[in-house]
Scaffold this motif. Structure first.
Motif, PDB file in Angstrom:
ATOM      1  N   THR A   2       3.312   8.383  -3.723  1.00 27.50           N
ATOM      2  CA  THR A   2       2.731   7.353  -2.707  1.00 27.50           C
ATOM      3  C   THR A   2       1.255   7.581  -2.547  1.00 27.50           C
ATOM      4  O   THR A   2       0.443   8.571  -2.592  1.00 27.50           O
ATOM      5  CB  THR A   2       3.145   7.498  -1.480  1.00 27.50           C
ATOM      6  N   LEU A   3       0.365   6.492  -2.780  1.00 26.89           N
ATOM      7  CA  LEU A   3      -1.141   6.321  -2.432  1.00 26.89           C
ATOM      8  C   LEU A   3      -1.363   5.439  -1.442  1.00 26.89           C
ATOM      9  O   LEU A   3      -0.894   4.619  -0.902  1.00 26.89           O
ATOM     10  CB  LEU A   3      -1.850   5.609  -3.460  1.00 26.89           C
ATOM     11  N   ALA A   4      -2.071   6.175  -0.391  1.00 30.00           N
ATOM     12  CA  ALA A   4      -2.581   5.419   0.992  1.00 30.00           C
ATOM     13  C   ALA A   4      -4.096   4.651   0.839  1.00 30.00           C
ATOM     14  O   ALA A   4      -4.708   5.320   0.307  1.00 30.00           O
ATOM     15  CB  ALA A   4      -2.462   6.626   2.193  1.00 30.00           C
ATOM     16  N   LEU A   5      -3.868   3.305   1.057  1.00 29.12           N
ATOM     17  CA  LEU A   5      -5.205   2.558   0.781  1.00 29.12           C
ATOM     18  C   LEU A   5      -5.638   2.212   2.261  1.00 29.12           C
ATOM     19  O   LEU A   5      -4.705   1.796   3.082  1.00 29.12           O
ATOM     20  CB  LEU A   5      -4.508   1.219   0.401  1.00 29.12           C
ATOM     21  N   ILE A   6      -6.709   2.672   2.402  1.00 26.65           N
ATOM     22  CA  ILE A   6      -7.527   2.450   3.597  1.00 26.65           C
ATOM     23  C   ILE A   6      -7.980   0.804   3.674  1.00 26.65           C
ATOM     24  O   ILE A   6      -8.452   0.457   2.671  1.00 26.65           O
ATOM     25  CB  ILE A   6      -8.707   3.144   3.826  1.00 26.65           C
ATOM     26  N   PRO A   7      -7.793  -0.002   4.528  1.00 24.87           N
ATOM     27  CA  PRO A   7      -8.015  -1.257   4.737  1.00 24.87           C
ATOM     28  C   PRO A   7      -9.715  -1.546   4.140  1.00 24.87           C
ATOM     29  O   PRO A   7     -10.690  -0.697   4.598  1.00 24.87           O
ATOM     30  CB  PRO A   7      -7.899  -1.842   6.133  1.00 24.87           C
ATOM     31  N   VAL A   8      -9.849  -2.466   3.104  1.00 23.75           N
ATOM     32  CA  VAL A   8     -11.152  -2.702   2.695  1.00 23.75           C
ATOM     33  C   VAL A   8     -12.031  -2.933   3.747  1.00 23.75           C
ATOM     34  O   VAL A   8     -11.653  -3.905   4.525  1.00 23.75           O
ATOM     35  CB  VAL A   8     -10.819  -3.609   1.544  1.00 23.75           C
ATOM     36  N   LYS A   9     -13.398  -2.504   3.560  1.00 29.37           N
ATOM     37  CA  LYS A   9     -14.301  -2.953   4.462  1.00 29.37           C
ATOM     38  C   LYS A   9     -15.352  -4.037   3.712  1.00 29.37           C
ATOM     39  O   LYS A   9     -15.695  -3.755   2.352  1.00 29.37           O
ATOM     40  CB  LYS A   9     -15.298  -1.801   4.831  1.00 29.37           C
ATOM     41  N   ILE A  10     -15.733  -4.889   4.256  1.00 32.59           N
ATOM     42  CA  ILE A  10     -16.594  -5.826   3.719  1.00 32.59           C
ATOM     43  C   ILE A  10     -18.057  -6.007   4.617  1.00 32.59           C
ATOM     44  O   ILE A  10     -17.821  -5.608   5.762  1.00 32.59           O
ATOM     45  CB  ILE A  10     -16.156  -7.272   3.620  1.00 32.59           C
ATOM     46  N   PRO A  11     -19.154  -6.436   3.880  1.00 27.29           N
ATOM     47  CA  PRO A  11     -20.321  -6.518   4.695  1.00 27.29           C
ATOM     48  C   PRO A  11     -20.368  -7.623   5.846  1.00 27.29           C
ATOM     49  O   PRO A  11     -19.542  -8.613   5.542  1.00 27.29           O
ATOM     50  CB  PRO A  11     -21.413  -6.742   3.532  1.00 27.29           C
ATOM     51  N   GLN A  12     -21.401  -7.655   6.702  1.00 28.89           N
ATOM     52  CA  GLN A  12     -21.073  -8.513   7.931  1.00 28.89           C
ATOM     53  C   GLN A  12     -21.605 -10.107   7.206  1.00 28.89           C
ATOM     54  O   GLN A  12     -20.939 -10.931   7.788  1.00 28.89           O
ATOM     55  CB  GLN A  12     -22.543  -8.293   8.696  1.00 28.89           C
ATOM     56  N   TYR A  13     -22.392 -10.118   6.219  1.00 24.26           N
ATOM     57  CA  TYR A  13     -22.246 -11.593   5.496  1.00 24.26           C
ATOM     58  C   TYR A  13     -21.481 -12.115   5.306  1.00 24.26           C
ATOM     59  O   TYR A  13     -21.346 -13.398   5.015  1.00 24.26           O
ATOM     60  CB  TYR A  13     -23.632 -11.596   4.719  1.00 24.26           C
ATOM     61  N   LEU A  14     -20.260 -11.454   4.864  1.00 25.60           N
ATOM     62  CA  LEU A  14     -19.056 -11.808   4.228  1.00 25.60           C
ATOM     63  C   LEU A  14     -17.994 -12.065   5.444  1.00 25.60           C
ATOM     64  O   LEU A  14     -16.728 -12.778   4.962  1.00 25.60           O
ATOM     65  CB  LEU A  14     -18.537 -11.124   3.208  1.00 25.60           C
ATOM     66  N   ASN A  37      -2.029   2.988   7.702  1.00 23.68           N
ATOM     67  CA  ASN A  37      -1.652   3.022   8.808  1.00 23.68           C
ATOM     68  C   ASN A  37      -0.136   2.938   8.991  1.00 23.68           C
ATOM     69  O   ASN A  37       0.587   2.438  10.109  1.00 23.68           O
ATOM     70  CB  ASN A  37      -2.281   1.820   9.599  1.00 23.68           C
ATOM     71  N   SER A  38       0.597   2.658   7.915  1.00 28.39           N
ATOM     72  CA  SER A  38       2.038   2.398   7.834  1.00 28.39           C
ATOM     73  C   SER A  38       2.861   3.625   7.649  1.00 28.39           C
ATOM     74  O   SER A  38       2.128   4.845   7.586  1.00 28.39           O
ATOM     75  CB  SER A  38       2.353   1.708   6.468  1.00 28.39           C
ATOM     76  N   GLN A  39       3.944   3.732   8.321  1.00 28.30           N
ATOM     77  CA  GLN A  39       4.868   4.802   8.382  1.00 28.30           C
ATOM     78  C   GLN A  39       4.837   5.445   7.114  1.00 28.30           C
ATOM     79  O   GLN A  39       5.236   6.959   7.157  1.00 28.30           O
ATOM     80  CB  GLN A  39       6.096   4.535   8.968  1.00 28.30           C
ATOM     81  N   TYR A  40       4.974   4.904   5.907  1.00 24.14           N
ATOM     82  CA  TYR A  40       5.000   5.655   4.580  1.00 24.14           C
ATOM     83  C   TYR A  40       3.890   6.386   4.256  1.00 24.14           C
ATOM     84  O   TYR A  40       4.062   7.303   3.358  1.00 24.14           O
ATOM     85  CB  TYR A  40       5.473   4.419   3.719  1.00 24.14           C
ATOM     86  N   ALA A  41       2.706   6.112   4.833  1.00 23.79           N
ATOM     87  CA  ALA A  41       1.579   6.771   4.431  1.00 23.79           C
ATOM     88  C   ALA A  41       1.401   8.239   4.926  1.00 23.79           C
ATOM     89  O   ALA A  41       0.775   9.044   4.062  1.00 23.79           O
ATOM     90  CB  ALA A  41       0.365   6.134   5.230  1.00 23.79           C
ATOM     91  N   ARG A  42       2.422   8.642   5.534  1.00 23.39           N
ATOM     92  CA  ARG A  42       2.456  10.228   5.790  1.00 23.39           C
ATOM     93  C   ARG A  42       2.869  10.996   4.450  1.00 23.39           C
ATOM     94  O   ARG A  42       2.650  12.024   4.406  1.00 23.39           O
ATOM     95  CB  ARG A  42       3.580  10.233   6.943  1.00 23.39           C
ATOM     96  N   GLN A  43       3.608  10.165   3.412  1.00 28.06           N
ATOM     97  CA  GLN A  43       4.095  10.885   2.460  1.00 28.06           C
ATOM     98  C   GLN A  43       2.901  10.992   1.542  1.00 28.06           C
ATOM     99  O   GLN A  43       3.114  11.807   0.563  1.00 28.06           O
ATOM    100  CB  GLN A  43       5.321  10.148   1.887  1.00 28.06           C
ATOM    101  N   ALA A  44       1.922  10.277   1.666  1.00 31.13           N
ATOM    102  CA  ALA A  44       0.689  10.109   0.403  1.00 31.13           C
ATOM    103  C   ALA A  44      -0.035  11.546   0.511  1.00 31.13           C
ATOM    104  O   ALA A  44      -0.597  11.846   1.637  1.00 31.13           O
ATOM    105  CB  ALA A  44      -0.180   8.985   0.916  1.00 31.13           C
TER     106      ALA A  44
END
Length: 197
Positions: free
Chosen positions: A50-62, A112-119
């Motif tokens: 399992t790989l946990a992906l942190i929500p992607v951040k974008i700059p203010q102008y987008l 932030n999902s329950q499965y992320a604890r396994q990652a």
């Protein structure tokens, strides 16, 4: 108010209503995951890490609905008639999640999902630029980092350019989509040898 003034005011209001009514409807776009663009290589059906992906951040102008185009040095245009159908950071996050799930032998889940604890492996991505340049090319620059606990395993900055086939907004969105796919493919190739355990 004289009759002539009333007639003039009425004509003015009708002109304004006609102008409003003649505006073209806005068109809305979404970035699409790999499944809609290309056929992914087969991935083994055996138990996957399992790989946990942190929500992607974008700059203010987008952080806006309109498509963004650079019109020159330090100047940008917002296209009022061509807009993202949802917030761009959510759209990019979903596409990265789907693409990596297809490109890697791993279950990719949001952190932030329950499965992320396994990652054991986490992936963080910050988009630095994601727009069309004055020459009609899609440009994307992203910083991304893979970590295991407090240990950073990979930290990179990746940049991509893809020329839009035409000057229309749909072609520009497709070119941006190709930039995102190239980033996802680069990350998958770098992360797969690490394993996610």
């Amino acid at each position: 108010m004289s009759g002539l003034t009333r007639m003039g005011l009425g004509a003015f209001l009708l002109t304004q209503i006609a102008c409003v009514g003649s505006s073209p409807p806005a068109r809305f776009y979404l970035l699409e995951p790999l499944a809609a663009l290309d056929r992914a290589p087969a991935v083994s059906a055996t138990a996957k890490p399992t790989l946990a992906l942190i929500p992607v951040k974008i700059p203010q102008y987008l952080q806006r609905a309109q498509l963004v185009t650079a019109s020159g040095k330090n100047t940008y245009l917002l296209d009022e008639w061509h807009r993202w159908a949802e917030s761009l950071d959510d759209n990019i996050t979903r596409v990265v999640l789907r693409d990596l799930s297809l490109l890697m032998p791993a279950d990719v889940v949001l952190n932030n999902s329950q499965y992320a604890r396994q990652a054991k492996l986490a992936l963080a991505i910050s988009i630095l630029e994601f727009h069309i340049d004055p020459e009609g090319r899609a440009r994307m620059t992203a910083q991304w980092q893979a970590s295991r606990g407090d240990q950073t395993l990979i930290s990179r900055q990746s940049s991509f350019q893809v020329s839009a086939e035409n000057a229309d907004a749909a072609s520009k969105v497709q070119a941006l989509n190709q930039c995102l796919f190239r980033l996802n493919r680069e990350m998958a190739e770098a992360l797969t040898p690490l394993g996610a355990n």
